[in-house]
Design an enzyme around this catalytic site. Structure first.
Site, PDB file in Angstrom:
ATOM      1  N   GLU A   1       0.889  -1.176   0.000  1.00  0.00           N
ATOM      2  CA  GLU A   1       0.000   0.000   0.000  1.00  0.00           C
ATOM      3  C   GLU A   1       0.919   1.215   0.000  1.00  0.00           C
ATOM      4  O   GLU A   1       1.442   1.606   1.051  1.00  0.00           O
ATOM      5  CB  GLU A   1      -0.883   0.002   1.259  1.00  0.00           C
ATOM      6  CG  GLU A   1      -1.871  -1.143   1.341  1.00  0.00           C
ATOM      7  CD  GLU A   1      -3.034  -0.989   0.373  1.00  0.00           C
ATOM      8  OE1 GLU A   1      -3.226   0.107  -0.171  1.00  0.00           O
ATOM      9  OE2 GLU A   1      -3.734  -1.982   0.145  1.00  0.00           O
TER      10      GLU A   1
ATOM     11  N   CYS B   1      -2.156   9.642   2.044  1.00  0.00           N
ATOM     12  CA  CYS B   1      -1.844   8.890   0.824  1.00  0.00           C
ATOM     13  C   CYS B   1      -2.884   9.167  -0.248  1.00  0.00           C
ATOM     14  O   CYS B   1      -2.557   9.333  -1.412  1.00  0.00           O
ATOM     15  CB  CYS B   1      -1.756   7.397   1.123  1.00  0.00           C
ATOM     16  SG  CYS B   1      -3.164   6.761   2.039  1.00  0.00           S
TER      17      CYS B   1
HETATM   18  P1  NDP Z   1       8.044   5.221   4.806  1.00  0.00           P
HETATM   19  O1  NDP Z   1       8.089   4.477   3.539  1.00  0.00           O
HETATM   20  O2  NDP Z   1       9.139   6.142   5.127  1.00  0.00           O
HETATM   21  O3  NDP Z   1       7.911   4.221   6.047  1.00  0.00           O
HETATM   22  C1  NDP Z   1       6.867   3.263   6.148  1.00  0.00           C
HETATM   23  C2  NDP Z   1       7.263   2.216   7.164  1.00  0.00           C
HETATM   24  O4  NDP Z   1       8.346   1.460   6.651  1.00  0.00           O
HETATM   25  C3  NDP Z   1       7.734   2.794   8.493  1.00  0.00           C
HETATM   26  O5  NDP Z   1       7.325   1.978   9.547  1.00  0.00           O
HETATM   27  C4  NDP Z   1       9.233   2.750   8.323  1.00  0.00           C
HETATM   28  O6  NDP Z   1       9.929   2.756   9.532  1.00  0.00           O
HETATM   29  C5  NDP Z   1       9.392   1.425   7.627  1.00  0.00           C
HETATM   30  N1  NDP Z   1      10.673   1.238   6.949  1.00  0.00           N
HETATM   31  C6  NDP Z   1      11.574   2.160   6.560  1.00  0.00           C
HETATM   32  N2  NDP Z   1      12.626   1.570   5.938  1.00  0.00           N
HETATM   33  C7  NDP Z   1      12.375   0.242   5.928  1.00  0.00           C
HETATM   34  C8  NDP Z   1      13.060  -0.890   5.428  1.00  0.00           C
HETATM   35  N3  NDP Z   1      14.229  -0.794   4.791  1.00  0.00           N
HETATM   36  N4  NDP Z   1      12.513  -2.112   5.598  1.00  0.00           N
HETATM   37  C9  NDP Z   1      11.312  -2.236   6.216  1.00  0.00           C
HETATM   38  N5  NDP Z   1      10.608  -1.206   6.719  1.00  0.00           N
HETATM   39  C10 NDP Z   1      11.132   0.022   6.572  1.00  0.00           C
HETATM   40  O7  NDP Z   1       6.626   5.974   4.788  1.00  0.00           O
HETATM   41  P2  NDP Z   1       6.066   7.017   5.846  1.00  0.00           P
HETATM   42  O8  NDP Z   1       6.002   6.408   7.175  1.00  0.00           O
HETATM   43  O9  NDP Z   1       6.778   8.302   5.662  1.00  0.00           O
HETATM   44  O10 NDP Z   1       4.547   7.163   5.335  1.00  0.00           O
HETATM   45  C11 NDP Z   1       4.173   8.017   4.325  1.00  0.00           C
HETATM   46  C12 NDP Z   1       4.022   7.249   3.008  1.00  0.00           C
HETATM   47  O11 NDP Z   1       3.053   6.212   3.185  1.00  0.00           O
HETATM   48  C13 NDP Z   1       3.478   8.119   1.894  1.00  0.00           C
HETATM   49  O12 NDP Z   1       4.148   7.820   0.685  1.00  0.00           O
HETATM   50  C14 NDP Z   1       2.022   7.712   1.812  1.00  0.00           C
HETATM   51  O13 NDP Z   1       1.443   7.958   0.554  1.00  0.00           O
HETATM   52  C15 NDP Z   1       2.104   6.258   2.127  1.00  0.00           C
HETATM   53  N6  NDP Z   1       0.813   5.738   2.604  1.00  0.00           N
HETATM   54  C16 NDP Z   1       0.098   4.910   1.793  1.00  0.00           C
HETATM   55  C17 NDP Z   1      -1.170   4.486   2.175  1.00  0.00           C
HETATM   56  C18 NDP Z   1      -1.989   3.588   1.305  1.00  0.00           C
HETATM   57  O14 NDP Z   1      -3.033   3.102   1.751  1.00  0.00           O
HETATM   58  N7  NDP Z   1      -1.588   3.298   0.079  1.00  0.00           N
HETATM   59  C19 NDP Z   1      -1.758   4.903   3.451  1.00  0.00           C
HETATM   60  C20 NDP Z   1      -0.900   5.772   4.232  1.00  0.00           C
HETATM   61  C21 NDP Z   1       0.336   6.157   3.809  1.00  0.00           C
HETATM   62  P3  NDP Z   1      10.500   4.141  10.142  1.00  0.00           P
HETATM   63  O15 NDP Z   1       9.397   5.166  10.051  1.00  0.00           O
HETATM   64  O16 NDP Z   1      10.780   3.770  11.519  1.00  0.00           O
HETATM   65  O17 NDP Z   1      11.667   4.510   9.277  1.00  0.00           O
END
Ligand code: NDP
Length: 492
Positions: free
Chosen positions: A237, A271
């Protein structure tokens, strides 16, 4: 905001900079141990029948409901959204949790299906079985709604879950896990691990049955690559660049209200948020007047402002770059603009005359900004909407042709005359295409997403024509040959 050491990290309120919590950085060993605990908890959970799991999940729903004021406060403190918006988010999550718990049996339980003429002697059934342990990785922008969209459905399907919340909203994740522990004290069916990206990466490599990822497209690619090592399936997602289309006969007051809420609420960090608006030339000026009027008393600031801070400091650079690029390429800001960025706050910004190849139109901005573009007709609007690499959602405002326009938009969901209604209806699947990801949460598809299908047959009587045997006779081959012609070869 977060600051980190090797063993713990501190979360700071993005509006005030004040520390609001400290959480452990869980290592790969911690993750492995959590998944092992989840495996035995999952065995217990999967052995319950659907009705028992529904009762447990209903108790969790009641725990969240009773504690919603505390939870909303925590959401506000960690990622900055207004408390009233946080409460609305919780309500939406509860609706989906209830739907998942109450519909799991109907969607997933074993059912018999028919056979074909050549397999007429077989009784057949299909059922949807849990993976065992599912890993859920969630973002901070909707720290309750988005992870629960995976967690509720994975649990209702009979899986144990290990959840890694964003490092910007770990307290919300821990709160949800503790509430679950009060509702289901027997075994750790839902566990929460905290840390940054490395902890999430360890979860991807831990051998869980599936990863439900919600986050940015770039991180999604890293998650897929880590999951590929063990052939762990993934739900993606990811990000979006959603558009709102306004046709000549649209209710312009409602469309402007949806564009402002869709673009500015949650400080644009949604998102499915509206980032682009395409308006029919006949109503462009009138729409713009209504849109601007709605921004008169809309300010970003700390509570009680309706728009909170930008949660991640690094996002401010992205917003600044997009605004700068748009203005340098001939666009103009009717309100806001680069000067509207002050500390962690970005004031509402409306851009016009922005070329379609500017980053403000092609990339996810994730700030309270809108580009508003005049189009000759809805054909042009649809073409521009579909030119995006993203395909998460879209909103169409139109009186006569809403359905036709919606049907031509290449996104996982489209709402007509209401902003993101399709994400709030529990019965409907939610997800994207293209760079917005694949797989679905919510609805029947969301339940099946966290299962594998298991087919079973039982022979009810031997066929007079034995086919799958070395004892098959030339006469049998000749009869089958004729049958095949009759069954499949007559179509012209
Ligand atoms: P990120 O991609 O930065 O992070 C998402 C999650 O992945 C966090 O828990 C993060 O941890 C974790 N993460 C980071 N690096 C890794 C890795 N190498 N391996 C595994 N997990 C990892 O997104 P954001 O948290 O900034 O969220 C915003 C984004 O999410 C936007 O692009 C938004 O559009 C999208 N989104 C999509 C939705 C949908 O339904 N399609 C709904 C809501 C948001 P940590 O934060 O601790 O680095």
């Amino acid at each position: 905001m977060t600051t980190r050491t090797t063993t713990s990290f501190e979360v700071r309120n993005p509006a005030t900079g004040i520390a609001v919590g400290e959480y452990p950085v869980h290592t790969a060993d911690h993750v492995t141990a959590a998944v092992a605990r989840g495996r035995s908890a999952g065995t217990w959970w999967a052995a319950l029948d659907f009705e028992e799991r529904r009762r447990h999940l209903d108790r969790w729903r009641a725990e969240i409901t009773r504690g919603r004021d505390d939870l909303a406060h925590l959401m506000h403190e960690e990622m900055g959204k207004p408390i009233s918006d946080a409460k609305l988010e919780i309500v939406m999550a509860l609706e989906h949790l209830k739907w998942a718990a109450h519909n799991a049996r109907g969607v997933l339980a074993r059912r018999t299906v028919g056979a074909s003429l050549l397999t007429i002697n077989q009784g057949c059934s299909v059922e949807y079985r849990p993976f065992g342990v599912v890993g859920v990785i969630g973002p901070w922008n909707y720290p309750v709604f988005t992870p629960l969209s995976s967690i509720s459905f994975a649990l209702a399907a009979g899986n144990a879950v290990v959840f890694k919340p964003s490092e910007y909203s770990p307290g919300v994740g821990v709160w949800l896990g503790e509430a679950f522990g009060r509702a289901v004290p027997e075994v750790p069916v839902l566990q929460v691990i905290t840390g940054a990206g490395e902890t999430g990466a360890a979860l991807c490599r831990s051998g869980v049955g599936k990863i439900g990822f919600t986050g940015s497209t770039e991180t999604g690619k890293r998650v897929m690559s880590a999951c590929a090592e063990n052939l762990t399936p993934v739900l993606m997602e990811c990000g979006g660049k959603d558009a709102l289309l306004v046709d000549a006969d649209a209710d312009l007051t409602a469309a402007a209200d949806a564009a402002i809420w869709g673009g500015m609420s949650n400080a644009g960090q949604t998102c499915l948020g509206v980032e682009r608006v395409y308006v029919h030339t006949e109503v462009y000026d009138e729409f713009l007047t209504k849109l601007l009027a709605l921004t008169d008393d809309l300010r970003a600031g700390d509570e009680p402002a309706k728009i909170g801070p930008i949660t991640m400091p690094k996002q401010l650079d992205v917003i600044r770059r997009h605004l700068g690029d748009a203005l340098a390429r001939g666009g103009s800001a009717l309100i806001g603009g680069p000067d509207a960025i002050d500390g962690q706050f970005v004031q509402p910004t409306i851009l016009v005359n922005v070329p379609e190849d500017c980053s403000a139109v092609t990339e996810e901005t994730f700030g309270p900004t809108l580009t508003v573009t005049r189009v000759a007709d809805m054909d042009e609007a649809v073409e521009l909407v579909n030119a995006s690499e993203y395909g998460l959602g879209a909103t169409v405002f139109a009186r006569r042709h809403g359905r036709e326009i919606a049907d031509r938009i290449h996104t996982g969901g489209t709402s007509i005359n209401a902003f993101v209604a399709h994400a709030t209806v529990p019965n409907l699947p939610l997800g994207g295409v293209g760079a917005s990801g694949f797989g679905r949460v919510h609805g029947p598809d969301g339940l099946r997403e966290f299962t594998y299908s298991k087919s079973t047959t039982w022979q009810r009587f031997p066929l007079p024509l034995a086919l799958t045997t070395f004892a098959r006779k030339p006469l049998t081959d000749a009869i089958v040959d004729r049958l095949v012609s009759a069954l499949h070869g007559r179509i012209r």
